[in-house]
Design a protein around this motif. Structure first.
Motif, PDB file in Angstrom:
ATOM      1  N   ILE A 145       1.973   9.978  -2.498  1.00 57.92           N
ATOM      2  CA  ILE A 145       1.455   8.955  -2.497  1.00 57.92           C
ATOM      3  C   ILE A 145       0.741   8.013  -1.227  1.00 57.92           C
ATOM      4  O   ILE A 145      -0.207   7.774  -1.238  1.00 57.92           O
ATOM      5  N   LEU A 146       1.473   8.486  -0.318  1.00 54.62           N
ATOM      6  CA  LEU A 146       0.588   8.402   1.099  1.00 54.62           C
ATOM      7  C   LEU A 146      -0.445   8.638   1.005  1.00 54.62           C
ATOM      8  O   LEU A 146      -1.689   7.920   0.867  1.00 54.62           O
ATOM      9  N   ARG A 147      -0.513  10.174   0.441  1.00 59.35           N
ATOM     10  CA  ARG A 147      -2.523  11.064   0.238  1.00 59.35           C
ATOM     11  C   ARG A 147      -2.901   9.884  -0.757  1.00 59.35           C
ATOM     12  O   ARG A 147      -4.721   9.140  -0.135  1.00 59.35           O
ATOM     13  N   LEU A 148      -2.328   9.328  -2.197  1.00 55.52           N
ATOM     14  CA  LEU A 148      -2.935   8.883  -3.140  1.00 55.52           C
ATOM     15  C   LEU A 148      -3.803   7.220  -2.365  1.00 55.52           C
ATOM     16  O   LEU A 148      -4.665   7.276  -2.932  1.00 55.52           O
ATOM     17  N   MET A 149      -2.591   6.545  -1.282  1.00 57.16           N
ATOM     18  CA  MET A 149      -2.900   5.429  -1.241  1.00 57.16           C
ATOM     19  C   MET A 149      -4.438   5.963  -0.354  1.00 57.16           C
ATOM     20  O   MET A 149      -5.414   4.580  -0.423  1.00 57.16           O
ATOM     21  N   GLU A 150      -4.168   6.326   0.732  1.00 58.23           N
ATOM     22  CA  GLU A 150      -5.509   6.417   1.497  1.00 58.23           C
ATOM     23  C   GLU A 150      -6.256   6.783   0.277  1.00 58.23           C
ATOM     24  O   GLU A 150      -7.551   6.748   1.076  1.00 58.23           O
ATOM     25  N   LYS A 151      -6.618   7.651  -0.398  1.00 53.90           N
ATOM     26  CA  LYS A 151      -8.136   8.145  -0.789  1.00 53.90           C
ATOM     27  C   LYS A 151      -8.710   7.010  -1.825  1.00 53.90           C
ATOM     28  O   LYS A 151      -9.481   7.119  -1.988  1.00 53.90           O
ATOM     29  N   HIS A 152      -7.517   6.438  -2.723  1.00 54.81           N
ATOM     30  CA  HIS A 152      -8.374   5.327  -3.367  1.00 54.81           C
ATOM     31  C   HIS A 152      -7.413   4.050  -2.489  1.00 54.81           C
ATOM     32  O   HIS A 152      -6.700   2.962  -3.050  1.00 54.81           O
ATOM     33  N   GLN A 153      -8.728   3.622  -1.327  1.00 59.02           N
ATOM     34  CA  GLN A 153      -8.591   2.364  -0.796  1.00 59.02           C
ATOM     35  C   GLN A 153      -9.035   0.997  -1.763  1.00 59.02           C
ATOM     36  O   GLN A 153      -8.189  -0.329  -1.300  1.00 59.02           O
ATOM     37  N   ASP A 154      -9.562   1.123  -3.054  1.00 61.46           N
ATOM     38  CA  ASP A 154     -10.331   0.059  -3.867  1.00 61.46           C
ATOM     39  C   ASP A 154      -8.844  -0.346  -4.702  1.00 61.46           C
ATOM     40  O   ASP A 154      -8.586  -0.864  -5.519  1.00 61.46           O
ATOM     41  N   CYS A 155      -7.399  -0.084  -4.764  1.00 68.58           N
ATOM     42  CA  CYS A 155      -6.608   0.371  -5.750  1.00 68.58           C
ATOM     43  C   CYS A 155      -5.357  -0.869  -5.205  1.00 68.58           C
ATOM     44  O   CYS A 155      -5.442  -0.360  -3.854  1.00 68.58           O
ATOM     45  N   GLN A 156      -5.020  -0.607  -5.949  1.00 63.63           N
ATOM     46  CA  GLN A 156      -3.532  -1.647  -5.038  1.00 63.63           C
ATOM     47  C   GLN A 156      -2.611  -0.610  -5.701  1.00 63.63           C
ATOM     48  O   GLN A 156      -2.395  -0.576  -7.063  1.00 63.63           O
ATOM     49  N   PHE A 157      -1.485  -0.146  -5.463  1.00 61.55           N
ATOM     50  CA  PHE A 157      -0.070   0.199  -5.194  1.00 61.55           C
ATOM     51  C   PHE A 157       1.585  -0.218  -5.217  1.00 61.55           C
ATOM     52  O   PHE A 157       1.121  -1.319  -5.004  1.00 61.55           O
ATOM     53  N   ALA A 158       2.136  -0.483  -6.429  1.00 60.80           N
ATOM     54  CA  ALA A 158       3.077  -1.301  -6.780  1.00 60.80           C
ATOM     55  C   ALA A 158       4.586  -0.597  -6.693  1.00 60.80           C
ATOM     56  O   ALA A 158       4.167   0.404  -7.397  1.00 60.80           O
ATOM     57  N   ALA A 159       5.443  -0.135  -5.881  1.00 61.05           N
ATOM     58  CA  ALA A 159       6.312   1.045  -6.135  1.00 61.05           C
ATOM     59  C   ALA A 159       8.141   0.302  -6.217  1.00 61.05           C
ATOM     60  O   ALA A 159       8.150  -0.299  -5.421  1.00 61.05           O
ATOM     61  N   TYR A 160       8.446   0.291  -7.675  1.00 63.94           N
ATOM     62  CA  TYR A 160       9.468   0.580  -8.080  1.00 63.94           C
ATOM     63  C   TYR A 160      10.845   1.269  -7.336  1.00 63.94           C
ATOM     64  O   TYR A 160      10.798   2.704  -7.572  1.00 63.94           O
ATOM     65  N   THR A 161      11.755   0.936  -5.818  1.00 59.70           N
ATOM     66  CA  THR A 161      12.554   0.881  -4.999  1.00 59.70           C
ATOM     67  C   THR A 161      12.894   0.751  -5.427  1.00 59.70           C
ATOM     68  O   THR A 161      13.508  -0.227  -5.186  1.00 59.70           O
ATOM     69  N   ASN A 162      14.855   1.465  -5.342  1.00 58.66           N
ATOM     70  CA  ASN A 162      15.865   1.317  -4.451  1.00 58.66           C
ATOM     71  C   ASN A 162      15.864   1.530  -2.845  1.00 58.66           C
ATOM     72  O   ASN A 162      16.921   0.500  -2.915  1.00 58.66           O
ATOM     73  N   SER A 163      15.184   1.327  -2.247  1.00 59.71           N
ATOM     74  CA  SER A 163      14.321   1.146  -1.032  1.00 59.71           C
ATOM     75  C   SER A 163      15.440   1.564  -0.076  1.00 59.71           C
ATOM     76  O   SER A 163      15.129   1.355   1.135  1.00 59.71           O
ATOM     77  N   THR A 164      16.467   2.977  -0.464  1.00 61.28           N
ATOM     78  CA  THR A 164      17.035   3.929   0.692  1.00 61.28           C
ATOM     79  C   THR A 164      16.277   4.445   0.792  1.00 61.28           C
ATOM     80  O   THR A 164      16.912   4.940   2.274  1.00 61.28           O
TER      81      THR A 164
END
Length: 497
Positions: free
Chosen positions: A203-222
């Protein structure tokens, strides 16, 4: 005219047309680059004004720039109303926006404003609407996908455990989803699962490659820790949507002992690091009062969460517990309560969105690619995160081919599934519609471990749909409803929908 001369003239006309189209396209691309650069400069100025009332002047500048883009919802009376709200120093929502910018990491604020505000809402909207006309099918504003089906929790009533062997998408498959989605105009990608942070490296790799996109993660936060926070601050383009369901008792009764404390710790960490986060709340018969109380909402605000999605419990999968679905009276109260929280009468700085009861504002069901669709961790393209049926897989089809498949075209041709947008869903409130779509399209169910055919799924919704119809119609018919400035239905459904 001779045949040869006719062919020569035709070829000459085609060449001139292609050259003209290329020149127009190049001019458009150049104009978009200039436009983006202007927005970048304005947004950079805005985030430098932390703690300053001068941000309102920059909001005006952004609204003015947006108004020039010829998007129906931000022109005319709508734009005038925005300008009046900006000029009102006591406006609740712009005061909240001031606070969020003041308390968010500078890089996170800048990237989020550009990716959500410009790339997704402004530039993306134009591209998406043009592609809807060009391809005559649904084109989504956001795409939801599961990096992995693995999860470190086992929540009561969750369908995640019924997908079978814990599938995962490869980085290349996720990259394909984002790249092809961007080409169609989508710049917002939501991640669910399973627990998406199990796949944090990709996911971090994807965020770095696509800096013109917003990502939002539904997470249990643990799995949120300082190392993850450091990377999210560096990259800037992630929002977390944290699952929580009320008090320690109501939350841990469904999610397991100790989860509430883990959520509190994660919220503190995100707030201290200036990372944007909201909430993802599934309301059930057992917790609906707890997750909408003033005390609960004020606690979320104190922790740093000022927005969130509410999701009606859906009886999906073999692990489903239909008795968790809210009663008719509870749902009626939910409608009233959410609207009160957003009203001027309420002073709680929290903006809630109700996936099931806010259909009026998005024209009913948004699934099937109308505004979003879902790709599970096995690559199956599903119309909705709650509808586990598919006729296409990202591993052998493009995003556009998926949107033109029989299942997704059936959604496109069927929406809205009910003119009463308090009854938007083809499963929960109109189960006969989902039965017909699945059977006519030849879609297959996607729960490998515990197969659930469409008749079984819809059968769990029939009693609920029948009991909700009359109260929903009574509420809907008692209200005034404005015509939408833009309707993204099939062409022959746009009038009177």
């Amino acid at each position: 005219m001779s045949a040869e001369r006719f062919v020569m003239n035709t070829e000459h006309f085609v060449m001139k047309t292609e050259r003209f189209d290329l020149e127009v396209n190049m001019r458009n691309q150049f104009a978009v680059k200039i436009e983006k650069r202007v927005f970048e400069r304005v947004v950079a100025r805005l985030v430098r004004l932390k703690g300053s009332p001068d941000k309102r002047k920059v909001y005006r500048r952004i609204a003015s720039l947006a108004g020039r883009l010829n998007i129906a919802e931000i022109n005319g009376p709508a734009l005038d109303a925005v300008m009046r709200a900006i000029d009102d120093p006591d406006n609740r929502w712009f005061s909240l926006l001031d606070h969020i910018i003041d308390t968010t990491d500078t890089n996170v604020a800048r990237k989020t404003l550009m990716n959500l505000g410009y790339e997704a809402f402004l530039n993306g909207t134009r591209t998406i609407r043009a592609n809807r006309e060009r391809y005559d099918c649904n084109i989504p504003w956001l795409i939801l996908f599961d990096p992995t089906q693995a999860c470190n929790m086992h929540c009561k009533g969750c369908w995640s455990g019924t997908y079978g062997e814990k599938h995962s998408l490869t980085f290349e498959e996720m990259d394909k989803i984002v790249t092809e989605g961007k080409a169609l105009g989508a710049h917002l990608f939501m991640l669910t699962g399973g627990e998406p942070m199990v796949a944090r490296k990709n996911i971090l790799r994807l965020m770095e490659k696509h800096q013109d996109c917003q990502f939002a993660a539904y997470t249990n936060s643990t799995l949120i820790d300082q190392t993850l926070c450091d990377e999210c601050k560096r990259l800037g383009n992630m929002i977390f949507m944290i699952s929580i369901e009320g008090t320690p008792d109501t939350n841990d009764a469904r999610r397991g002992i100790g989860h509430y404390d883990a959520v509190m710790k994660a919220m503190d960490l995100l707030r201290e690091n200036g990372i944007l986060f909201g909430t993802s709340i599934c309301y059930t018969r057992d917790n609906i009062e707890a997750v909408t109380s003033d005390e609960f909402l004020r606690m979320l605000c104190d922790k740093g969460a000022h927005f969130g999605f509410y999701f009606h419990y859906m009886p999906v999968g073999k692990n489903a517990v239909p008795s968790l679905m809210p009663t008719t009276q509870q749902r009626l109260e939910m409608i009233r309560r959410i609207r009160y929280i957003r009203s001027a009468e309420c002073d709680i700085p929290f903006f809630p969105m109700d996936f099931q009861n806010d259909g009026e504002y998005v024209g009913g069901c948004i699934a099937g690619g109308r505004n979003y669709f879902h790709i599970n961790a096995n690559g199956d393209a599903e119309p909705c995160v709650f509808i586990h049926f598919s006729d296409s897989n990202i591993r052998d089809k493009s995003i556009l081919e998926i949107l033109q498949s029989p299942l997704f075209k059936a959604y496109h041709e069927g929406q809205p599934f009910n003119k009463n947008h308090l009854r938007p869903c083809p499963m929960l409130e109109n189960p006969e519609k989902l039965r017909a779509i699945v059977k006519s399209s030849g879609a297959h169910q996607t729960n490998d471990e515990a197969p659930e055919e469409v008749d079984e799924l819809c059968g769990k919704c029939e009693m609920y749909a029948g009991s909700w119809a009359e109260p929903a119609d009574r509420v809907w018919n008692s209200q005034e409803h404005k015509a939408a400035a833009y309707s993204n239905y099939a062409r022959d459904h746009r009038k009177g929908a």
